[in-house]
Design a protein around this motif. Sequence first.
Motif, PDB file in Angstrom:
ATOM      1  N   SER A 106      -5.397 -16.433 -36.232  1.00  0.00           N
ATOM      2  CA  SER A 106      -3.965 -16.197 -36.117  1.00  0.00           C
ATOM      3  C   SER A 106      -3.533 -15.040 -37.015  1.00  0.00           C
ATOM      4  O   SER A 106      -2.738 -14.187 -36.615  1.00  0.00           O
ATOM      5  N   ALA A 107      -4.073 -14.988 -38.230  1.00  0.00           N
ATOM      6  CA  ALA A 107      -3.730 -13.911 -39.162  1.00  0.00           C
ATOM      7  C   ALA A 107      -4.217 -12.562 -38.630  1.00  0.00           C
ATOM      8  O   ALA A 107      -3.491 -11.567 -38.680  1.00  0.00           O
ATOM      9  N   VAL A 108      -5.441 -12.521 -38.123  1.00  0.00           N
ATOM     10  CA  VAL A 108      -5.999 -11.270 -37.589  1.00  0.00           C
ATOM     11  C   VAL A 108      -5.216 -10.823 -36.357  1.00  0.00           C
ATOM     12  O   VAL A 108      -4.953  -9.637 -36.166  1.00  0.00           O
ATOM     13  N   GLU A 109      -4.824 -11.792 -35.537  1.00  0.00           N
ATOM     14  CA  GLU A 109      -4.081 -11.501 -34.315  1.00  0.00           C
ATOM     15  C   GLU A 109      -2.733 -10.828 -34.618  1.00  0.00           C
ATOM     16  O   GLU A 109      -2.253 -10.033 -33.819  1.00  0.00           O
ATOM     17  N   GLN A 110      -2.172 -11.114 -35.775  1.00  0.00           N
ATOM     18  CA  GLN A 110      -0.875 -10.557 -36.157  1.00  0.00           C
ATOM     19  C   GLN A 110      -0.983  -9.159 -36.764  1.00  0.00           C
ATOM     20  O   GLN A 110       0.025  -8.468 -36.903  1.00  0.00           O
ATOM     21  N   GLU A 111      -2.190  -8.741 -37.129  1.00  0.00           N
ATOM     22  CA  GLU A 111      -2.369  -7.423 -37.742  1.00  0.00           C
ATOM     23  C   GLU A 111      -2.147  -6.327 -36.710  1.00  0.00           C
ATOM     24  O   GLU A 111      -2.510  -6.484 -35.540  1.00  0.00           O
ATOM     25  N   PRO A 112      -1.552  -5.213 -37.130  1.00  0.00           N
ATOM     26  CA  PRO A 112      -1.361  -4.104 -36.189  1.00  0.00           C
ATOM     27  C   PRO A 112      -2.698  -3.437 -35.850  1.00  0.00           C
ATOM     28  O   PRO A 112      -3.650  -3.492 -36.632  1.00  0.00           O
ATOM     29  N   ILE A 113      -2.748  -2.823 -34.682  1.00  0.00           N
ATOM     30  CA  ILE A 113      -3.949  -2.092 -34.281  1.00  0.00           C
ATOM     31  C   ILE A 113      -3.977  -0.779 -35.059  1.00  0.00           C
ATOM     32  O   ILE A 113      -2.988  -0.050 -35.078  1.00  0.00           O
ATOM     33  N   PRO A 114      -5.093  -0.459 -35.708  1.00  0.00           N
ATOM     34  CA  PRO A 114      -5.178   0.783 -36.488  1.00  0.00           C
ATOM     35  C   PRO A 114      -4.962   2.013 -35.597  1.00  0.00           C
ATOM     36  O   PRO A 114      -5.360   2.041 -34.426  1.00  0.00           O
ATOM     37  N   ASP A 115      -4.315   3.024 -36.164  1.00  0.00           N
ATOM     38  CA  ASP A 115      -4.026   4.260 -35.430  1.00  0.00           C
ATOM     39  C   ASP A 115      -5.293   4.895 -34.860  1.00  0.00           C
ATOM     40  O   ASP A 115      -5.273   5.446 -33.763  1.00  0.00           O
ATOM     41  N   LEU A 116      -6.395   4.823 -35.598  1.00  0.00           N
ATOM     42  CA  LEU A 116      -7.652   5.400 -35.123  1.00  0.00           C
ATOM     43  C   LEU A 116      -8.066   4.762 -33.793  1.00  0.00           C
ATOM     44  O   LEU A 116      -8.471   5.462 -32.861  1.00  0.00           O
ATOM     45  N   PHE A 117      -7.950   3.449 -33.688  1.00  0.00           N
ATOM     46  CA  PHE A 117      -8.309   2.766 -32.441  1.00  0.00           C
ATOM     47  C   PHE A 117      -7.355   3.150 -31.316  1.00  0.00           C
ATOM     48  O   PHE A 117      -7.766   3.348 -30.177  1.00  0.00           O
ATOM     49  N   LEU A 118      -6.067   3.255 -31.638  1.00  0.00           N
ATOM     50  CA  LEU A 118      -5.090   3.646 -30.620  1.00  0.00           C
ATOM     51  C   LEU A 118      -5.379   5.054 -30.108  1.00  0.00           C
ATOM     52  O   LEU A 118      -5.295   5.318 -28.906  1.00  0.00           O
ATOM     53  N   ASP A 119      -5.748   5.955 -31.026  1.00  0.00           N
ATOM     54  CA  ASP A 119      -6.095   7.326 -30.624  1.00  0.00           C
ATOM     55  C   ASP A 119      -7.334   7.324 -29.726  1.00  0.00           C
ATOM     56  O   ASP A 119      -7.378   8.041 -28.718  1.00  0.00           O
ATOM     57  N   LEU A 120      -8.326   6.539 -30.091  1.00  0.00           N
ATOM     58  CA  LEU A 120      -9.542   6.468 -29.282  1.00  0.00           C
ATOM     59  C   LEU A 120      -9.248   5.896 -27.892  1.00  0.00           C
ATOM     60  O   LEU A 120      -9.777   6.396 -26.881  1.00  0.00           O
ATOM     61  N   LEU A 121      -8.412   4.884 -27.817  1.00  0.00           N
ATOM     62  CA  LEU A 121      -8.042   4.311 -26.518  1.00  0.00           C
ATOM     63  C   LEU A 121      -7.288   5.320 -25.661  1.00  0.00           C
ATOM     64  O   LEU A 121      -7.499   5.405 -24.450  1.00  0.00           O
ATOM     65  N   GLU A 122      -6.424   6.096 -26.296  1.00  0.00           N
ATOM     66  CA  GLU A 122      -5.680   7.129 -25.566  1.00  0.00           C
ATOM     67  C   GLU A 122      -6.643   8.193 -25.015  1.00  0.00           C
ATOM     68  O   GLU A 122      -6.518   8.617 -23.862  1.00  0.00           O
ATOM     69  N   LYS A 123      -7.611   8.603 -25.833  1.00  0.00           N
ATOM     70  CA  LYS A 123      -8.598   9.581 -25.371  1.00  0.00           C
ATOM     71  C   LYS A 123      -9.424   9.023 -24.213  1.00  0.00           C
ATOM     72  O   LYS A 123      -9.728   9.737 -23.259  1.00  0.00           O
ATOM     73  N   LEU A 124      -9.789   7.761 -24.299  1.00  0.00           N
ATOM     74  CA  LEU A 124     -10.546   7.122 -23.232  1.00  0.00           C
ATOM     75  C   LEU A 124      -9.730   7.093 -21.939  1.00  0.00           C
ATOM     76  O   LEU A 124     -10.248   7.403 -20.866  1.00  0.00           O
ATOM     77  N   ASP A 125      -8.459   6.742 -22.039  1.00  0.00           N
ATOM     78  CA  ASP A 125      -7.593   6.728 -20.856  1.00  0.00           C
ATOM     79  C   ASP A 125      -7.522   8.117 -20.221  1.00  0.00           C
ATOM     80  O   ASP A 125      -7.615   8.263 -19.000  1.00  0.00           O
ATOM     81  N   LYS A 126      -7.372   9.144 -21.051  1.00  0.00           N
ATOM     82  CA  LYS A 126      -7.298  10.517 -20.531  1.00  0.00           C
ATOM     83  C   LYS A 126      -8.610  10.913 -19.855  1.00  0.00           C
ATOM     84  O   LYS A 126      -8.606  11.531 -18.796  1.00  0.00           O
ATOM     85  N   ALA A 127      -9.733  10.552 -20.477  1.00  0.00           N
ATOM     86  CA  ALA A 127     -11.037  10.885 -19.906  1.00  0.00           C
ATOM     87  C   ALA A 127     -11.230  10.174 -18.572  1.00  0.00           C
ATOM     88  O   ALA A 127     -11.761  10.758 -17.621  1.00  0.00           O
ATOM     89  N   GLU A 128     -10.809   8.926 -18.484  1.00  0.00           N
ATOM     90  CA  GLU A 128     -10.932   8.183 -17.226  1.00  0.00           C
ATOM     91  C   GLU A 128     -10.054   8.807 -16.143  1.00  0.00           C
ATOM     92  O   GLU A 128     -10.471   8.923 -14.992  1.00  0.00           O
ATOM     93  N   GLN A 129      -8.853   9.212 -16.494  1.00  0.00           N
ATOM     94  CA  GLN A 129      -7.958   9.845 -15.519  1.00  0.00           C
ATOM     95  C   GLN A 129      -8.525  11.183 -15.052  1.00  0.00           C
ATOM     96  O   GLN A 129      -8.456  11.509 -13.874  1.00  0.00           O
ATOM     97  N   THR A 130      -9.107  11.949 -15.966  1.00  0.00           N
ATOM     98  CA  THR A 130      -9.720  13.218 -15.599  1.00  0.00           C
ATOM     99  C   THR A 130     -10.901  12.987 -14.673  1.00  0.00           C
ATOM    100  O   THR A 130     -11.068  13.691 -13.684  1.00  0.00           O
TER     101      THR A 130
END
Length: 64
Positions: free
Chosen positions: A35-59
């Motif tokens: 429950s405590a881990v679930e409440q933690e925010p997602i680190p910016d590094l992971f969000l950036d990596l997910l965004e790059k992955l989404d862009k690569a998949e769209q390309t």
Amino acid sequence: MSDIPENRRRAGGRAGGGMMDPNNQIASKLRALYSAVEQEPIPDLFLDLLEKLDKAEQTGKSRR
């Protein structure tokens, strides 16, 4: 709502097994940790990596 944990309510609230059971203690602590881990925010590094992955998949899809 009742102060009795759900797992104790399902078991009929028996006093014998209770929180003294090591398995119940472990389960309770694992639930609290999850429950405590679930409440933690997602680190910016992971969000950036997910965004790059989404862009690569769209390309990749647009090149097909």
